[in-house]
Design a protein around this motif. Sequence first.
Motif: not given
Length: 313
Positions: A60-67, A71-82, A292-301
């Motif tokens: 059950p994963t949401d649009r931000n990559g969280n379950q 917990g939240d990691n915001n991986s897809l949110k950070f990727l989308a913003e990037g 479960s770290n919603p503040n750690l950004p995804v890899v910039n490269s």
Amino acid sequence: MKNKFSILVLFVSVFQLFSQEKNIATTEIKINTLIKGTLFSSTNAEKKNNLVILIAGSGPTDRNGNQQATGDNNSLKFLAEGLTDTKTSVFSYDKRILQQIKDKNTDEKSLRFDDMITDACDVFTYFKSQNKYTKIFIAGHSEGSLIGMVATTKMNADGFISLAGAGRPIDEVLFEQIEKNAPILKDDSRPVLDSLKKGKTVTIKNPLLNSIFRESVQPYLISWIKYKPQDEIKKVQAPILLINGTKDLQVPETEAKLLNKANPKSELYIVENMNHVLKEIMNDDDNLKSYSNPNLPVVNSLIERIKVFINKR
């Protein structure tokens, strides 16, 4: 009073500066009764730009990559913003089960892998019909990679991006994960997977296996197992970018290499120190913590490599 006013002006100025740097507008979009998501667009977007559709991984994963469970990691949110800039917009959506849970209309036993493919195709059709995007790319993370492969072929998308996608059928991947992380369950899980591969449900005798192979999820696994990633990637005629990280605990980089071998026209990019949720891991002890770290950004490269792939099409 003057000092308070000065502080307020400073706060507003900083907020405006931050907004100007990001230049991203988000719009809630309802595709149908089950699928809702967020469209990320640059406020300075070109009249006709590209679109990337992000497909989340399993569960059950949401649009931000969280379950909720992990917990939240915001991986897809950070990727989308990037990825969002003047040339590219991004749409990321909640998996259908989240809306079903909200509507109190969940029936896990009725879910099928093909439903996920249908949802991806519906999203593509929605945006394609708007005739406002130069090209539409499909990007899938983990389970979403296989979903994206099939949808790319069905919808004739302009490009496909696999993020930590498996190269082998899910029964083989699951058995390897169980063998590695819970070897005590290996002997009991093998006959279960063999039965599911034949399309037959099975009674679970070891209660420790219920979380993975409970009766209600078995029909979904049966429908998932029948898809072989290496066969599906061969069918993709559009440009392909395969991405995996060297610190991925769930889907090792060898999986991307299998896909690359199956379709040699694909581009392979292995990201040093990137884990399954697209974060940079320098200390192995931090790998699971990042889930479960919603503040750690995804890899910039990662973001830069995807942009190169999109912009050269």
